[in-house]
Design an enzyme around this catalytic site. Structure first.
Site, short mmCIF file in Angstrom:
data_model
loop_
_atom_site.label_atom_id
_atom_site.label_comp_id
_atom_site.label_asym_id
_atom_site.label_seq_id
_atom_site.Cartn_x
_atom_site.Cartn_y
_atom_site.Cartn_z
N GLY A 175 0.79 -1.22 0.00
CA GLY A 175 0.00 0.00 0.00
C GLY A 175 0.82 1.27 0.00
N CYS A 219 -26.76 -9.90 -17.03
CA CYS A 219 -26.17 -9.48 -18.30
C CYS A 219 -27.11 -9.86 -19.44
CB CYS A 219 -24.82 -10.15 -18.48
SG CYS A 219 -24.12 -9.95 -20.13
N CYS A 221 -25.09 -12.79 -21.59
CA CYS A 221 -24.75 -14.12 -21.07
C CYS A 221 -25.56 -14.48 -19.83
CB CYS A 221 -23.25 -14.21 -20.78
SG CYS A 221 -22.74 -13.33 -19.29
N CYS A 279 -22.06 -7.52 -19.56
CA CYS A 279 -20.83 -7.67 -18.78
C CYS A 279 -19.80 -6.66 -19.24
CB CYS A 279 -20.23 -9.06 -19.00
SG CYS A 279 -21.06 -10.37 -18.11
N CYS A 286 -17.85 -12.73 -20.35
CA CYS A 286 -19.12 -12.81 -21.05
C CYS A 286 -19.04 -13.84 -22.19
CB CYS A 286 -19.48 -11.44 -21.61
SG CYS A 286 -21.20 -11.25 -22.07
#
Lengths: 233, 293, 257
Positions: B36, B245, B248, B270, B276
């Site tokens: 980080g 979606c 899909c 997607c 997808c």
């Protein structure tokens, strides 16, 4: 019981803006003040009566001498006490009623009067009730209680000031012409209040130009002319 | 390392010279050691403008080897300009294999998404980062923000979230949602939707972040705790979508809105094109597909 | 109450050959307000900045009695500890509110920032505290989501005070807190400060060139000239019986109204 003992107090002003000339005000001031008495400083204007009160209150510095005051079981010399000690003495032991009220913007008369109590931890309600009672006794119209005293007349301001000075149970009170701008009725109230304080054991030292008031309250006079500085060469 | 056969002869492998790659690797190692923490590095000029992923490209160039398989996505898609050109770049300068399949890739360079398919150990996700400093918009002085990181003074981050709730009634930050790493550094996850924040938490993959213009690299080593900042009474939540979606039928994935015509027709599909397409290949269909058929 | 809160000993700050402030020593007690007066360039702000650790002194020490009762040399603290102290147990009110506020975040967030900085993570509580403190400094609740940019000078100054007091500090530094305000706005602010200081038992060091402000707010007063303390004592004593030539000049220069 001696509440206050002053010995060999001296005060002068050095005026640096006027070439450093030294103006002696008073010297060898010595007296004591007992509980339950009201002593009055006597003498003509300009002799240094107010200066003595101001030195006792810590408002003026002291050149020499001592001011011993009984404060919470101990003796403190105000002539050389630290600012903190002086503030503690003022909060709990030594009260001062001056001729003029120093007005704080926006603070209502009632709160001005109650402040010395709240500063010592009295709950606001109780302090407010006692302040109201005193203002009523001093005949200050109730419609003024919640206004800041800045716009009050001289007599009204003085009554606010007296109430503020008398509201606490300070064992020593300094009174600097508290009745100067009062009418006869209110002067009588103040005389009563002083007598009451006396009965409660309070030691008072005052300046009263009004001879009627002085005669009514004074147990003895302290002649301030005796403390006039000998003109040094 | 010599330029591989079939690539442009005058360039070193993966474009950058070996000294530069070594410098970047040092920065990456330090970043991994302090999860980080933003490590400064001597960012180079790259043959593309700032804002086009120069930070990510330098990180990828420093870690890629001849045996790696590279996938590049832009907002989840393999076929947009940025993704296509960066993929072509590495094909040309490193001659590496490329793929659009998340599971086949060893290195995935990404702009603003994390693939839907969970990453596995051994994979590296390289983020392109425009502004690495999460405190920037509240405290513009870099000297001050560095000190705030050093002393862990992150009250300001919550000031931003407070402002969101005060203005919108909820935390309205939906992307570049700040996270706290291993309970220590507050980090900007790059402008990924906050939907992807939970995927960073305890991921088995290595995650590297490169900011070219800002000259910073930071990292999340595998299995790092990543916690999204929030309030007790306004906890962190991810976006949800009303419908699956359209292509899909996937649910629980991040969807993009696609405009179909100029009469208000639109659909949600997607954002992760590989995910997808894989699902469609496996026989899943969404409502839109059914309508088309 | 029987021990000082802050102890400043022989504090000096010089800029090369020039003196900022020299050999300043004093104790400050809990609940005590110390006014530092003097003309521009007298070193009062330098002294304030050095005592509040915003400036590294050239020599001398500043010790502070922490909430656990332990005395700490503030310049021997780590930077993290010192900054933590400054945003929890201390406050600093700048003359220009823009220096002490975040002008681009709302009033509520300005007040809440210190709470969030010490780990408060409940939005509702933070907001309730902000509303409470805005009320205490007489800012209407419906201004909570406005940015200080939209506030008047007096409101900004009151907001700055609320922002500082929300963590209930024990010591607050003020640099010309009423400077640049209209007289009526000043009066309101002074009254507010007086009330807050006495209600919260705050200790304060107030730098001002305005003797009326010093008289109204402070218990004790320090007069500075050319970087040195030339007179020090009970506020009414210094004002009514000034001893040093410069103090006499200062007091005699006040316009009476």
């Amino acid at each position: 019981m001696t509440a206050l003992a002053v010995s060999n107090l001296a005060k002068s002003f050095t005026m640096h803006l006027r070439g450093g000339i030294r103006l002696p005000v008073i010297e060898n001031v010595s007296f004591t003040l007992e509980a339950s008495e009201c002593a009055v400083l006597a003498g003509p204007s300009g002799v240094g009566k107010s200066s003595i009160l101001k030195m006792l209150y810590g408002n003026y510095a002291v050149d020499a001498g001592s001011i011993r005051i009984a404060h919470q079981g101990a003796t403190i010399d105000l002539a050389c006490a630290s600012p903190r000690e002086i503030l503690a003495v003022r909060r709990d032991t030594l009260g001062y009623v001056s001729q003029f009220l120093r007005v704080v913007p926006r603070v209502a008369a009632l709160d001005v009067v109650a402040e010395p109590l709240t500063a010592r931890g009295t709950p606001n309600d109780e302090a407010g009730d006692r302040a109201a009672a005193l203002l009523a006794r001093l005949n200050l119209p109730e419609r003024l209680w919640h206004l800041p005293p800045a716009t009050f007349s001289g007599g009204e301001q003085q009554r606010v000031n007296i109430a503020r000075g008398f509201i606490t149970d300070h064992p020593v009170l300094l009174l600097d012409e508290p009745t100067a701008s009062l009418d006869a009725a209110n002067r009588a109230v103040v005389i009563d209040m002083i007598a009451e304080k006396k009965r409660q054991g309070v030691a008072m030292l005052g300046i009263f130009h009004d001879t009627d008031v002085r005669d009514a309250v004074a147990d003895r006079l302290i002649d301030v002319t005796e403390f006039a500085p000998r003109q040094a060469a | 390392m010599n330029a591989p056969t079939g690539s442009i002869a005058s360039y070193n492998f993966a474009y950058l010279d070996e000294q530069t790659k070594r410098m970047i690797r040092r920065a990456i190692l330090k970043a991994i050691a302090i999860p980080g923490y933003q490590v400064p590095f001597a960012s180079r000029e790259m043959p593309m403008p700032y804002g086009w992923g120069t930070g990510g490209v330098q990180v990828t160039a420093a870690i890629i080897g001849p045996d790696d398989v590279l996938k590049v996505i832009d907002q989840g898609a393999d076929d947009t300009t940025n993704a296509v050109s960066i993929r072509a770049f590495f094909q040309k300068v490193a001659n590496v294999a490329v793929t659009t399949r998340t599971d086949e890739a060893t290195i995935i360079q990404t702009r603003h998404r994390i693939p839907e398919q969970p990453l596995r150990a051994g994979q590296t996700l390289v983020y392109q980062v425009p502004i690495p400093e999460p405190l920037r918009f509240l405290e513009p002085r870099e000297t001050e923000t560095r000190l705030m990181h050093a002393l862990e003074e992150y009250g300001l981050m919550h000031v931003k979230l407070y402002e969101d709730i005060a203005t919108h009634g909820r935390i309205a930050t939906t992307y570049a949602y700040p996270v706290k790493v291993e309970g220590r550094y507050v980090m900007d996850p790059s402008p990924t939707p906050k939907f992807d924040n939970p995927k960073m938490h305890m991921s088995p993959a290595l995650q590297l972040f490169g900011a070219g213009r800002e000259k910073r690299i930071y990292a999340l080593p595998p299995f790092t705790q990543v916690e999204s900042l929030d309030f007790d009474d306004h906890p962190f939540t991810v976006q949800t979508f009303d419908k699956p979606c359209a292509l899909c039928g996937a649910e629980g994935v991040y969807l993009d809105e696609v405009i179909l015509d100029d009469c208000g027709g639109h659909m949600f599909v997607c954002s992760d094109t590989d995910h997808c397409e894989s699902r469609q290949g496996d026989g899943y269909h969404g409502q839109q597909e059914e309508t088309f058929r | 109450m029987d021990k000082p809160l802050l102890r400043v000993t022989h504090l000096s700050k010089s800029y090369g050959p020039r003196i900022g402030c020299a050999d300043v020593s004093f104790d400050l007690w809990p609940g005590e307000v110390l006014a530092v007066v003097g003309e521009s360039g007298s070193g009062k702000t330098t002294m304030l900045n050095a005592v509040s650790t915003r400036l590294e002194p050239t020599s001398g020490t500043v010790s502070y009695r922490m909430r656990d009762g332990a005395w700490r040399d503030v310049f021997a603290m780590s930077e993290a500890e010192r900054r933590f102290l400054m945003r929890t147990d201390w406050g600093f009110v700048h003359q220009n509110p823009a220096d002490g506020l975040r002008m681009t975040v709302s009033a509520g967030a300005n007040v809440g920032e210190r709470l969030m900085a010490v780990g408060d993570r409940h939005y509702g509580n933070i907001r309730a505290s902000a509303i409470d403190w805005l009320g205490r400094v007489e800012i209407a609740e419906d201004r909570i989501d406005d940015q200080p940019r939209a506030f008047s000078g007096g409101m900004r100054q009151r907001l700055q005070i609320a922002r500082n007091l929300v963590t209930r500090p024990r010591l607050i530094f003020m640099d010309e807190p009423t400077g640049g305000l209209d007289v009526s706005v000043q009066a309101r602010l002074l009254d507010l400060l007086r009330g807050l200081v006495s209600d919260m038992g705050l200790a304060a060091i107030v730098v001002t060139h305005d003797l009326a402000v010093a008289r109204l707010l402070s218990h004790r007063m320090m007069v500075m000239k050319d970087g040195r303390v030339i007179e020090h004592g009970l506020t009414d004593r210094v004002l009514d019986d000034p001893r040093a030539p410069y103090t006499q000049l200062l007091v005699s220069s006040i316009l009476q109204v």
